[in-house]
Design a protein around this motif. Structure first.
Motif, mmCIF file in Angstrom:
data_model
loop_
_atom_site.group_PDB
_atom_site.id
_atom_site.type_symbol
_atom_site.label_atom_id
_atom_site.label_comp_id
_atom_site.label_asym_id
_atom_site.label_seq_id
_atom_site.Cartn_x
_atom_site.Cartn_y
_atom_site.Cartn_z
ATOM 1 N N LEU A 35 22.016 12.984 19.286
ATOM 2 C CA LEU A 35 20.649 13.350 19.639
ATOM 3 C C LEU A 35 19.798 12.165 20.074
ATOM 4 O O LEU A 35 18.779 12.351 20.735
ATOM 5 C CB LEU A 35 19.977 14.044 18.442
ATOM 6 N N ASN A 36 20.157 10.953 19.662
ATOM 7 C CA ASN A 36 19.394 9.763 20.041
ATOM 8 C C ASN A 36 17.916 9.919 19.664
ATOM 9 O O ASN A 36 17.015 9.728 20.476
ATOM 10 C CB ASN A 36 19.531 9.488 21.546
ATOM 11 N N VAL A 37 17.672 10.295 18.403
ATOM 12 C CA VAL A 37 16.306 10.490 17.911
ATOM 13 C C VAL A 37 15.642 9.132 17.710
ATOM 14 O O VAL A 37 16.181 8.262 17.018
ATOM 15 C CB VAL A 37 16.308 11.270 16.574
ATOM 16 N N ARG A 38 14.494 8.932 18.318
ATOM 17 C CA ARG A 38 13.770 7.675 18.183
ATOM 18 C C ARG A 38 12.590 7.856 17.241
ATOM 19 O O ARG A 38 11.782 8.770 17.433
ATOM 20 C CB ARG A 38 13.267 7.172 19.527
ATOM 21 N N PRO A 39 12.464 7.012 16.222
ATOM 22 C CA PRO A 39 11.312 7.125 15.320
ATOM 23 C C PRO A 39 10.029 6.726 16.027
ATOM 24 O O PRO A 39 10.018 5.851 16.902
ATOM 25 C CB PRO A 39 11.656 6.146 14.197
ATOM 26 N N ALA A 40 8.946 7.385 15.657
ATOM 27 C CA ALA A 40 7.633 7.075 16.234
ATOM 28 C C ALA A 40 6.639 6.621 15.173
ATOM 29 O O ALA A 40 5.642 5.973 15.502
ATOM 30 C CB ALA A 40 7.082 8.297 16.972
ATOM 31 N N PHE A 41 6.903 6.969 13.904
ATOM 32 C CA PHE A 41 5.945 6.672 12.843
ATOM 33 C C PHE A 41 6.640 5.964 11.682
ATOM 34 O O PHE A 41 7.762 6.313 11.314
ATOM 35 C CB PHE A 41 5.287 7.958 12.327
ATOM 36 N N LEU A 42 5.967 4.985 11.133
ATOM 37 C CA LEU A 42 6.401 4.293 9.926
ATOM 38 C C LEU A 42 5.467 4.727 8.805
ATOM 39 O O LEU A 42 4.281 4.408 8.814
ATOM 40 C CB LEU A 42 6.340 2.775 10.122
ATOM 41 N N ILE A 43 5.999 5.483 7.845
ATOM 42 C CA ILE A 43 5.176 6.076 6.788
ATOM 43 C C ILE A 43 5.412 5.313 5.492
ATOM 44 O O ILE A 43 6.558 5.170 5.045
ATOM 45 C CB ILE A 43 5.527 7.569 6.606
ATOM 46 N N VAL A 44 4.334 4.841 4.895
ATOM 47 C CA VAL A 44 4.452 4.010 3.687
ATOM 48 C C VAL A 44 3.410 4.441 2.665
ATOM 49 O O VAL A 44 2.373 5.017 3.017
ATOM 50 C CB VAL A 44 4.248 2.517 4.021
ATOM 51 N N VAL B 280 7.359 15.930 1.268
ATOM 52 C CA VAL B 280 8.018 14.630 1.377
ATOM 53 C C VAL B 280 8.414 14.107 0.001
ATOM 54 O O VAL B 280 9.526 13.609 -0.196
ATOM 55 C CB VAL B 280 7.093 13.624 2.091
ATOM 56 N N THR B 281 7.511 14.216 -0.967
ATOM 57 C CA THR B 281 7.768 13.619 -2.280
ATOM 58 C C THR B 281 8.676 14.473 -3.160
ATOM 59 O O THR B 281 9.431 13.950 -3.971
ATOM 60 C CB THR B 281 6.443 13.366 -3.013
ATOM 61 N N ALA C 233 3.964 3.584 14.867
ATOM 62 C CA ALA C 233 2.601 3.779 14.382
ATOM 63 C C ALA C 233 2.625 3.847 12.858
ATOM 64 O O ALA C 233 3.262 4.749 12.299
ATOM 65 C CB ALA C 233 2.003 5.058 14.965
ATOM 66 N N PRO C 234 1.962 2.909 12.164
ATOM 67 C CA PRO C 234 1.980 2.932 10.699
ATOM 68 C C PRO C 234 1.066 4.019 10.137
ATOM 69 O O PRO C 234 -0.055 4.215 10.607
ATOM 70 C CB PRO C 234 1.489 1.532 10.321
ATOM 71 N N ILE C 235 1.549 4.719 9.137
ATOM 72 C CA ILE C 235 0.761 5.733 8.426
ATOM 73 C C ILE C 235 0.848 5.419 6.941
ATOM 74 O O ILE C 235 1.935 5.385 6.368
ATOM 75 C CB ILE C 235 1.288 7.152 8.694
ATOM 76 N N SER C 236 -0.299 5.181 6.320
ATOM 77 C CA SER C 236 -0.346 4.887 4.892
ATOM 78 C C SER C 236 -0.900 6.103 4.162
ATOM 79 O O SER C 236 -1.960 6.622 4.526
ATOM 80 C CB SER C 236 -1.232 3.661 4.628
ATOM 81 N N LEU D 288 1.897 9.149 -1.736
ATOM 82 C CA LEU D 288 3.284 8.716 -1.894
ATOM 83 C C LEU D 288 3.450 7.753 -3.062
ATOM 84 O O LEU D 288 4.545 7.639 -3.621
ATOM 85 C CB LEU D 288 3.770 8.038 -0.611
ATOM 86 N N ASP D 289 2.381 7.048 -3.435
ATOM 87 C CA ASP D 289 2.491 6.049 -4.496
ATOM 88 C C ASP D 289 2.877 6.668 -5.831
ATOM 89 O O ASP D 289 3.573 6.041 -6.625
ATOM 90 C CB ASP D 289 1.161 5.295 -4.636
ATOM 91 N N ALA D 290 2.397 7.886 -6.099
ATOM 92 C CA ALA D 290 2.703 8.532 -7.375
ATOM 93 C C ALA D 290 4.202 8.791 -7.514
ATOM 94 O O ALA D 290 4.747 8.769 -8.622
ATOM 95 C CB ALA D 290 1.917 9.839 -7.504
ATOM 96 N N ALA D 291 4.877 9.031 -6.392
ATOM 97 C CA ALA D 291 6.322 9.273 -6.426
ATOM 98 C C ALA D 291 7.100 7.965 -6.415
ATOM 99 O O ALA D 291 8.077 7.810 -7.142
ATOM 100 C CB ALA D 291 6.738 10.142 -5.242
ATOM 101 N N SER D 292 6.679 7.019 -5.580
ATOM 102 C CA SER D 292 7.335 5.714 -5.501
ATOM 103 C C SER D 292 6.438 4.759 -4.727
ATOM 104 O O SER D 292 5.919 5.117 -3.667
ATOM 105 C CB SER D 292 8.701 5.831 -4.811
#
Length: 248
Positions: free
Chosen positions: A131-140, A80-81, A173-176, A180-184
């Motif tokens: 495709l109508n892709v629906r997000p399921a996760f909010l990644i922060v 991801v990063t 669904a939030p995912i912390s 990720l903080d090291a990148a941004s």
């Protein structure tokens, strides 16, 4: 590992009276990756075993387990990063893939709504099928964890109608993830459910799922050596199930 993705079935065309059926084709794409071998050896002397006040010998397997969990997370979140290139030569998050916000925006209802709309409008390999892709996760990152929890909280009733968060966004669904903080500390992501579309896949060597641990008794030096080996790999399989906003 070769992950072949078949495109959508060709759109059906009207066949007139006595008309012939026209032929269509299926598009395809392929992502490839391989597992890598990771390992380490820890030696314990005989004196340590005799005076094992800290139960070091019995704790090492559990410590290896924790180390493996950290390593697997490092490998997956690095995808991801680091934003690696996909099989088409374009970065995972890129404007060409329509999964990267052109202008960074702070995490909020409007920005999440725009990101969600971009995911829903993603098209298949034929560039036509929506495709109508629906997000399921909010990644922060960890720095946005509280903001994300407030955004999707079920028990908050705002005083102003303009501040209402739609239920469809609250279902995220939030995912912390502190990696990720090291990148941004401002960038945030949306991810679809893998049941709907591929996102990031990980794999073990067949027959070697998880860690392989073996021990060897020392001869020149009294003691025991404990070796841990892991064959593990991960790869982003499809960019359309992921979206990134650089944040503000």
């Amino acid at each position: 590992m070769h992950r072949v993705q078949l495109g959508e079935a060709p759109q059906l065309l009207e066949v007139g009276e006595s008309g012939e059926f026209k032929r269509g084709t299926l598009g395809e794409s392929k992502e490839s990756y391989k597992v890598k071998t990771y390992g380490r050896v820890v030696a314990i002397t005989r004196q340590t075993l005799i005076n094992d006040d800290l139960d070091a010998f019995t704790r090492i397997p559990a410590m290896y387990g924790n180390s493996i969990a950290q390593l697997e997370s490092d490998v997956v979140w690095d995808i991801v990063t680091s934003n690696p290139a996909m099989a088409d030569g374009t970065a995972l998050f890129h404007s060409t893939h329509k999964n990267l916000a052109g202008t960074g925006a702070a995490l909020g209802v409007d920005s999440v709504g725009l990101a969600r709309a971009a995911m829903r409008k993603q098209t298949g390999l034929d560039k036509k099928t929506v495709l109508n892709v629906r997000p399921a996760f909010l990644i922060v990152p960890a720095s946005l964890e509280l903001k994300a929890e407030q955004l999707v909280a079920q028990n908050l009733v705002p005083a102003a109608t303009s501040s209402v968060v739609p239920q469809s966004i609250r279902t995220l669904a939030p995912i912390s993830e502190p990696r990720l903080d090291a990148a941004s500390e401002t960038a945030w992501y949306l991810a679809a459910s893998p049941n709907q579309i591929d996102t990031i896949e990980y794999a073990y060597l067949e027959g070697q799922q998880g860690a392989y641990i073996e021990t060897r008794n020392g001869f020149d030096v009294d003691g025991v050596e404990i070796k841990c080996r892991l064959d593990f790999g991960a790869k982003a399989i499809d960019w359309r199930g992921l979206y990134k906003n650089p944040g503000a």
